[in-house]
Design an enzyme around this catalytic site. Structure first.
Site, PDB file in Angstrom:
ATOM      1  N   MET A 107       0.833  -1.200   0.000  1.00  0.00           N
ATOM      2  CA  MET A 107       0.000   0.000   0.000  1.00  0.00           C
ATOM      3  C   MET A 107       0.873   1.257   0.000  1.00  0.00           C
ATOM      4  O   MET A 107       1.861   1.351   0.720  1.00  0.00           O
ATOM      5  CB  MET A 107      -0.883  -0.019   1.254  1.00  0.00           C
ATOM      6  CG  MET A 107      -1.693   1.228   1.504  1.00  0.00           C
ATOM      7  SD  MET A 107      -2.718   1.074   3.006  1.00  0.00           S
ATOM      8  CE  MET A 107      -1.462   1.060   4.279  1.00  0.00           C
ATOM      9  N   SER A 109       4.009  -6.458   2.168  1.00  0.00           N
ATOM     10  CA  SER A 109       2.839  -5.973   2.892  1.00  0.00           C
ATOM     11  C   SER A 109       1.577  -6.570   2.260  1.00  0.00           C
ATOM     12  O   SER A 109       1.497  -7.771   2.080  1.00  0.00           O
ATOM     13  CB  SER A 109       2.832  -4.447   2.933  1.00  0.00           C
ATOM     14  OG  SER A 109       1.951  -3.975   3.924  1.00  0.00           O
ATOM     15  N   GLN A 110       0.599  -5.744   1.852  1.00  0.00           N
ATOM     16  CA  GLN A 110      -0.644  -6.316   1.322  1.00  0.00           C
ATOM     17  C   GLN A 110      -0.407  -7.147   0.061  1.00  0.00           C
ATOM     18  O   GLN A 110      -1.200  -8.032  -0.280  1.00  0.00           O
ATOM     19  CB  GLN A 110      -1.681  -5.225   1.055  1.00  0.00           C
ATOM     20  CG  GLN A 110      -1.349  -4.260  -0.064  1.00  0.00           C
ATOM     21  CD  GLN A 110      -2.405  -3.165  -0.219  1.00  0.00           C
ATOM     22  OE1 GLN A 110      -3.159  -2.866   0.704  1.00  0.00           O
ATOM     23  NE2 GLN A 110      -2.454  -2.545  -1.385  1.00  0.00           N
ATOM     24  N   ASP A 160       7.021  -4.249  14.303  1.00  0.00           N
ATOM     25  CA  ASP A 160       6.111  -3.653  13.328  1.00  0.00           C
ATOM     26  C   ASP A 160       5.116  -2.723  14.021  1.00  0.00           C
ATOM     27  O   ASP A 160       4.342  -3.136  14.877  1.00  0.00           O
ATOM     28  CB  ASP A 160       5.351  -4.760  12.588  1.00  0.00           C
ATOM     29  CG  ASP A 160       4.780  -4.276  11.264  1.00  0.00           C
ATOM     30  OD1 ASP A 160       4.244  -3.158  11.229  1.00  0.00           O
ATOM     31  OD2 ASP A 160       4.887  -5.020  10.272  1.00  0.00           O
ATOM     32  N   HIS A 173       7.953  -2.122  10.071  1.00  0.00           N
ATOM     33  CA  HIS A 173       7.333  -2.674   8.867  1.00  0.00           C
ATOM     34  C   HIS A 173       8.176  -2.434   7.616  1.00  0.00           C
ATOM     35  O   HIS A 173       8.511  -1.283   7.286  1.00  0.00           O
ATOM     36  CB  HIS A 173       5.945  -2.050   8.691  1.00  0.00           C
ATOM     37  CG  HIS A 173       5.098  -2.746   7.673  1.00  0.00           C
ATOM     38  ND1 HIS A 173       4.700  -4.055   7.792  1.00  0.00           N
ATOM     39  CD2 HIS A 173       4.566  -2.303   6.504  1.00  0.00           C
ATOM     40  CE1 HIS A 173       3.954  -4.392   6.770  1.00  0.00           C
ATOM     41  NE2 HIS A 173       3.864  -3.346   5.961  1.00  0.00           N
TER      42      HIS A 173
END
Length: 299
Positions: free
Chosen positions: A33, A107-108, A225, A281
């Site tokens: 994202m 990530s996503q 994170d 993250h």
């Protein structure tokens, strides 16, 4: 004897020609994202690092849209299922991927590439590496990635308005993997993406069959994170229902105990790998990435 010798020589030439043509297993990247396929500070850098470490490898960094701006915006506002279908078509049309590829989702992008494995087994995914992916979803949006505060403010506004409102589910990517532990029933009924790929409502045997075709699944969790809530989601853990403090791990989940996706069988066979990275993250060093990802899964 002479014919046999010529046949052996021809076979050797064919083998060497095919080996040279095939080369290393290609790599497909899917960004997270707020990012894009080709940002020189993120995906562009990762692509270059892999190409440097793995000789003659083909690396495809997925662009969702016609340009970098569209790619970035689509990471917020293009339905996940539409994105998965687009990527499946891209991969199927790429002649360099037809013998298989390794997939790395950031990530996503981690859960999106898992959905690709479950829904689109051709061309075959060899290894799936999820770097900070949220496989049980998220329940929180603490800060903005990539510094794009305008887009993030809109995401927060829509999530606050109601993540499970139909219009928001259809429009907002982050709502589609929003997992509310205070209201599990609504999540299961209304989630248009995560509830489906996690077999929450009905068993899709094809999803399990397809995911188990992947040779290895590596899950990277960032130990500090501060973006993913809970960070345990990166290893398929999540909050226990009815509160947002205590968490369960993968082996305690229905997904594992009932083996709805084959993860239990893969884990017992040594094909499910839990990797931990110090830091926040997606914050890792080149040395860590080379040692834990490139050398173990790409070479």
């Amino acid at each position: 004897m002479a014919d046999d010798g010529r046949l052996t020589l021809v076979s050797l030439v064919v083998f060497l020609t095919l080996s040279s043509a095939l080369g290393q297993t290609p790599v497909v990247l899917w960004h997270g994202m707020g990012d894009s396929c080709c940002n020189p500070l993120s995906m562009g850098s990762i692509k270059g690092l892999i190409e440097k470490q793995v000789s003659k490898v083909y690396v495809k960094s997925l662009e969702i849209g016609d340009n970098i701006e569209e790619d970035t915006v689509n990471g917020f506002f293009l339905n996940c299922n539409t994105q998965i279908s687009m990527v499946c078509e891209m991969l199927a049309k790429d002649p360099k991927l037809q013998n298989g590829y390794n997939a790395i989702g950031f990530s996503q992008g981690g859960q999106f590439l898992r959905a690709v494995a479950q829904r689109c087994p051709s061309p075959p995914m060899i290894n799936l590496i999820s770097v900070g992916g949220q496989h049980q979803g998220v329940y929180g949006f603490p800060r903005c990635p990539g510094g794009n505060s305008t887009l993030c403010d809109e995401v927060r506004r829509l999530l606050n308005l109601g993540a499970y409102i139909d219009a928001i589910q259809d429009r907002l990517v982050q709502a589609e993997y929003w997992h509310d532990p205070m209201n599990e029933d609504e999540y299961k009924q209304k989630s248009v993406f995560l509830a489906d790929i996690n077999q929450e409502n009905k068993m899709n045997a094809t999803y399990k069959t397809n995911l188990m075709k992947v040779k290895n699944i590596a899950l990277v969790k960032f130990l500090d994170d501060g973006m993913v809530q809970p960070r345990d989601s990166e290893w398929f853990g999540f909050y226990n229902p009815g509160q947002a403090k205590t968490v369960y791990n993968l082996t305690q989940s229905k997904l594992y105990t009932q083996d709805l996706l084959g993860l239990k069988q893969m884990n017992e066979a040594g094909r499910l790998h839990f990797l931990a990275s110090p830091g926040d993250h997606l914050q890792f060093t080149e040395e860590w990435f080379i040692s834990n990802i490139v050398n173990k899964f790409l070479k």
